[in-house]
Structures are given as structure tokens and as C-alpha cells.
Design an enzyme around this catalytic site. Structure first.
Site, PDB file in Angstrom:
ATOM      1  CD  GLU A  39      -2.934  -0.905  -0.005  1.00 22.41           C
ATOM      2  OE1 GLU A  39      -3.159   0.000  -0.818  1.00 22.41           O
ATOM      3  OE2 GLU A  39      -3.731  -1.769  -0.752  1.00 22.41           O
ATOM      4  CE1 TYR A 122      -6.653   3.169  -0.518  1.00 21.22           C
ATOM      5  CE2 TYR A 122      -4.670   3.345   0.114  1.00 21.22           C
ATOM      6  CZ  TYR A 122      -5.767   2.439  -0.904  1.00 21.22           C
ATOM      7  OH  TYR A 122      -4.861   1.679  -1.607  1.00 21.22           O
ATOM      8  CG  ASP A 140      -7.721   3.458  -5.489  1.00 25.19           C
ATOM      9  OD1 ASP A 140      -9.259   2.841  -5.906  1.00 25.19           O
ATOM     10  OD2 ASP A 140      -6.649   2.854  -5.579  1.00 25.19           O
TER      11      ASP A 140
END
Length: 294
Positions: A39, A122, A140
Site C-alpha cells: 500500500e 486510506y 483510492d
């Protein structure tokens, strides 16, 4: 009483079961640390560039404590040419906090993830969802584009994530925790492979019959101009060139070696000052420079 989702879940989940890419961070052996590393690396960087660096990173640092034991400059060195190298420092800081606060295990709790240095909303949601199967909206760029088109009926989402987008993402989540985590991954993949920015494959889309944008005739974007990703000639390019010299060096680098990579002295000095201010480069008393040791 549960409100019906504006989008059907089953077609997207069935499509994902058939078309999902076999990516290393999606395999069970990746674990939560592998998901977290992916990520950080995938922010503003395509999968094709991330894959080789990810594999090398996990081979060298298979656990957060392994990375935390190294100087932060080694994280910057291993980051290579992925871009936005401050992410490497943030990932190193997160690894150190995980080793110190959580016994070396990436936490599953969203609030604990969010409290880690360098981890925003996020990333916390993505790790909790993808690594631990928790129910969180994961927004995203790809997911935001899918929702903007399919539900809102516009070609592109706003430049910055809005409260309305977050509410919509929560409304669209399946109630079941495991199904919600699968939905988060599936909508992301749909945006990456089918509902792409420039050439959406509407004929291949599992929810084309439910897409508000398609039903409206695919109207062109009429909102604020979309941000570009210019690179050539920018300070970002100069910073990258300076960092490349430092990554490849085995010891401190003299000023003249850095001067050689960019002719314009004002921009070069500004870029180097920025790297020092960001903690990516450490100036030494003798006028040389190195990647940070602390």
C-alpha cells in the site's frame, strides 16, 4: 433496517473472482506486513514498477522489526526509482512504531493503524480490510472513479476526496465483514482494469447496466481541470537524480558529484535543500552528503 445499495454487489464480486490479478500482496503468505508495504509502494505508482521492488523489499525485510533495525537511509536506498521517496521514510517510521508498540505485528485495529506514523485514512482502511478482512470503505483513485461514474454519473471524481464520496463508499459497503473486504478489493480492481481513466472498457464492465454515467451517454468531464503528472524539468526530477547518486554510493558523496547531475545551479540547490529538509539526505560537516542514518 438496511438500505439497499445503489450498486449490486454480486456482479462485481463474481467478476473479481474470475479476473483478479495474481499479485503477491494478495496471497495469504504476504501477511499484514506485505499488504502494508504494497500500500505504501502503490501510492501514485503503477503495479508494474512496484512488483520488483516489493519482492526485493520483502526478501530483505520480511518483518517490520527487520526494517526498523536498519538506518532509514537503507529504506530510501532500497526504494530505488519508485518516486515520492518520503514514502520510504514513512514506511520505516511505521515499521519502527510497530516493533516498539505492537510487538512487531501489524495491528488489525483501524485506530491503531491510523496512529502509526505515515499512515493516513486510506492506508489504515486498506490494511485493515485487505490484511484482516475488516469492513472499511477503501477509497483510492480507482475506486473513486468507479463510484463517480456508476453512481454519480460523472466521468471523473473531484481532485480531492470529499465527505460525500466517503458517505457513498460507506453506503455501498456490504453488511457482511468478509464480503465488504472483498468488495473493497473488487471495486479497486475494476477501476484498474476496466473502468480506467482514459479508455474505460464499458463493454466488459459487470455493472454497465447499472452505470449512471453510461446511461447518460458518457458525458465529458466539465468540472475543474484534472491535475497533471508533469515530471521532466521539475524539482521532482532533479531530486530523483540527486538521490540516485546517493543511493548508488557506498559512502558520503562530495558536492561536485551532485553538481554534475543537473546544470542549473539554483534549481539544483533548491532540490537538494528540499531533500535535506525532508530528511532524505543528511549533510555532513565536511561538505559531503549521505542518506540518513537516524
Amino acid at each position: 433496517m438496511t438500505t439497499a445499495s445503489p450498486l449490486p454487489h454480486a456482479p462485481v464480486l463474481d467478476w473479481f473472482a474470475e479476473h483478479a490479478r495474481d499479485l503477491p500482496w494478495r496471497r495469504p503468505e504476504a501477511g499484514a506486513w506485505g499488504v502494508m508495504v504494497s500500500e505504501f509502494m502503490l501510492q501514485q505508482t503503477p503495479v508494474s514498477r512496484v512488483l520488483p521492488v516489493y519482492e526485493q523489499w520483502l526478501a530483505r525485510w520480511p518483518r517490520p522489526a527487520d526494517l526498523a533495525a536498519e538506518p532509514p537511509g537503507e529504506a530510501v536506498r532500497a526504494w530505488g526509482r519508485l518516486g515520492y521517496p518520503r514514502r520510504a521514510l514513512r514506511l520505516h517510521a511505521a515499521a519502527a512504531a510497530i516493533a516498539e508498540r505492537h510487538g512487531g505485528e501489524v495491528p488489525s485495529d483501524h485506530a491503531q493503524l491510523l496512529a502509526l506514523p505515515g499512515v493516513g485514512e486510506y492506508t489504515a482502511a486498506a490494511v485493515a480490510s485487505f490484511a484482516y478482512g475488516r469492513r472499511h470503505p477503501v477509497l483510492d483513485t480507482n475506486v473513486r472513479r468507479v463510484f463517480a461514474r456508476a453512481v454519480t454519473g460523472v466521468q471523473y471524481p473531484p481532485n480531492a476526496t470529499t465527505a460525500a464520496e466517503r458517505r457513498l463508499a460507506r453506503e455501498l459497503l456490504p453488511d457482511d465483514e468478509a464480503r465488504a473486504a472483498r468488495w473493497a478489493a473488487a471495486t479497486m480492481e475494476l477501476g484498474a482494469l476496466v473502468c480506467t481513466a482514459r479508455a474505460p472498457g464499458c463493454a466488459r464492465c459487470p455493472i454497465a447496466a447499472h452505470c449512471a454515467w453510461l446511461a447518460a451517454g458518457s458525458p465529458a468531464h466539465d468540472g475543474p481541470p484534472r491535475r497533471g503528472q508533469s515530471y521532466a524539468g521539475t524539482d521532482r526530477q532533479v531530486r530523483g537524480k540527486l538521490l540516485a547518486v546517493l543511493r548508488e554510493a557506498t559512502g558520503p558523496v562530495p558536492q561536485e558529484a551532485l553538481d554534475a547531475v543537473w546544470q542549473e545551479p539554483v534549481q539544483r540547490a533548491r532540490a537538494l535543500d528540499g531533500l535535506v529538509a525532508d530528511g532524505l539526505v543528511e549533510p555532513l560537516a565536511d561538505g559531503t552528503y549521505r542518506l540518513p542514518l537516524t
